[in-house]
Design an enzyme around this catalytic site. Sequence first.
Site, mmCIF file in Angstrom:
data_model
loop_
_atom_site.group_PDB
_atom_site.id
_atom_site.type_symbol
_atom_site.label_atom_id
_atom_site.label_comp_id
_atom_site.label_asym_id
_atom_site.label_seq_id
_atom_site.Cartn_x
_atom_site.Cartn_y
_atom_site.Cartn_z
ATOM 1 C CB SER A 207 78.805 61.391 64.460
ATOM 2 O OG SER A 207 77.782 61.296 63.980
ATOM 3 C CD GLU B 262 86.848 61.531 64.873
ATOM 4 O OE1 GLU B 262 87.499 61.322 63.833
ATOM 5 O OE2 GLU B 262 85.629 61.453 64.794
ATOM 6 C CG HIS C 163 82.671 62.127 67.112
ATOM 7 N ND1 HIS C 163 83.065 61.306 66.021
ATOM 8 C CD2 HIS C 163 81.616 61.540 67.548
ATOM 9 C CE1 HIS C 163 82.513 60.331 65.849
ATOM 10 N NE2 HIS C 163 81.307 60.576 66.612
ATOM 11 C CG ASN D 126 81.494 58.184 61.707
ATOM 12 O OD1 ASN D 126 81.604 57.265 61.813
ATOM 13 N ND2 ASN D 126 81.000 59.189 62.497
#
Length: 729
Positions: free
Chosen positions: A430, A463, A451, A501
Amino acid sequence: MIYQGNAIGVIRGDDDIATLTFDLKDESVNKLSSAVVTELDEAVKALQDETGLAGLLLTSAKEAFIVGADITEFQAMFGKGGDFLESMLMRVHGIFNAIEDLPFPTVTAINGLALGGGCEVLLTTDFRVMSESAQIGLPETKLGILPGWGGCVRLPRLIGADNAIEWIAGGTQNRADAALKMGAVDAVVPAEQLEAAARDILARAIAGELDYRARRAEKQQPLKLGPIEQMMAFETAKGYVAGKAGPHYPAPVEAIKVIQKGAGEERGRAQAIEAKAFAKLAMTDVAFNLVGLFMNDQVVKKKGSRYEKAARPVKQAAVLGAGIMGGGIAYQSASKGTPILMKDIKDDAIELGLKEARKLFAKQVERGKLSTEKMAQRLSNIRPTLSYGDFGHVDLVVEAVVENPKVKEAVLSEVEAELGEQTILASNTSTISIDRLAANLKRPENFCGMHFFNPVHRMPLVEVIRGEKTSDAAVAATVAYARAMGKTPIVVNDCPGFLVNRVLFPYFGGFSLLMGQGADFARVDKVMEKFGWPMGPAYLLDVVGMDTAVHAGEVMAKGFPERMGSLGGEGQSSAIQLMYENDRLGQKNAKGFYAYEEDRKGKPKKVRDEAAIELVKGVVKESREFSDDDIIARMMVPLCLEAVRCLEDNIVGSPAEADMALIYGIGFPPFRGGALRYIDAMGVESFVALADELAGELGALYAPTDKLREMAAAGERFYDTQVQAPDQA
């Protein structure tokens, strides 16, 4: 030949039965664009002029019957205003009514998907026959509108108000067996028998064995419901649906109101009520944004499809690490039909992964979505192992070990030595740089990030992170595998936090700054939940885990020190850091910003915790009052600005992909359309002015980019400037 257009053909058979076939040229599916609706009008007029016809059969030459109206036309159409929309809808009602009023019996052969306008077309005929694999439904409420071509009028008269409310308010796609049980169709047959069955019903109606006129009259008259029955059917439904849809999604309740208002009216008046309500909803920003969301989703799907066509198929996968995440990945792969090896170094870890997968399969059985036999079959797609014995035959490996760069680097180097030359290696990280993890690999071109978001079985986004040396083939295979798992993959470039993120942590930064100025975290949560987030920032941090948040925050601070370096304020610890230092990790140890107790279903339920409230006082350096608008601005501006930066830095390829990633990855309020559409709705110039005002006090986290200032000065937007939200036009 009675009529031939680009999408519709009508032929007359020797038995005097006309067959109208939908077959839109140069398209894989049939859609009801404005051009196709014009053709339908011409085709119906040709049928009216044809003498001696005995019946009409509606069919499709595509795999689907009609997937619905052409949604690409919606936003431009909505921009023309309510009067235009009402007029357009009443014109279509006239065409559909003409089909319903033809002087001979009519039947539709439903061979595949018939949704939205496609479903409304088939409701005009006297009879309907459905293939076993077909599905029908009216999903318009999911776009913030309601069925506007007679669905709210005909369906309740066909299957009853209660059932119609369930279908329309829920926006469901309904299988053939359910449609038959409800009375929406008259027969369900295997695909190869569809046309013969439809013609048989037509022959029986022509012979007088089936009374098509009585069927017709029932659809055109008021609903047969007394005052008490109406109250029971509609008022109860409105309360239930309003609670389920929430205050930001008015369409489901509005649809019930339309059915209720039209219940006592004949066809024409009921259709006018429906058209007026459709136009009213279409003029809202919710409808504009939800239609935009659909369009963005199509962009993402088309990009994914292009990658998939270029990919070598993943016939055998493997996952390294058999914890909750590894078990979730194994379950998802196995449940969608791709066999997967699940490797760990410990038996108890393997058992934990299998337990997770078994639990998820068992839930499917409990809900009636899976038989016990199918559960056993799909569970057998997961093969646990403590060795690399069969890894030489694997097409793609997902590494899902602990989020520690040194551990990941060691595991990736170890497994690469066991793989074939063409095998793709992907890391479920992540935060850790893909380029860093690739540095010690012998075949970095075969390596990328993959991800997954937790919980894997629920979160739709994956992702796919391209490193500097990642090949197109590796990206294509990983995208194809994600799609095979039922996920929505979005390809992004490598940077700290990647896309989701990286955008989320400035939002947490805004929260930390609010805490430092004395805001009440419970109130911030309520304001942001009212704004549309599924949970406020404090609650979300508890779910993410304070240790995870602190680790990711450190990565962001190192990667973007100028704006994320000291989010707690000069010399201050942030509220998040304080929680972590006091072992308040969130739901994982039942105490964070809130305390957690188990509810009746064994799920964690948050409760107020005085110890947390007292602890947060330790980061307060000044006490200020904040309005709801202040809180929203201070939370949303940094998030939106980081989405802008990701687009400018080419981390993500388009506004559509950026917005869909935030909606699918962190629950950005769908009715607001995404971060970049949110800026568009506010106006880029107004957004920049607000950001500048906040940056003067709060610093670089709130500072607009130079390119955004240029956009503001030039009056530019992230999405098509010719199509504006109704309230911004």
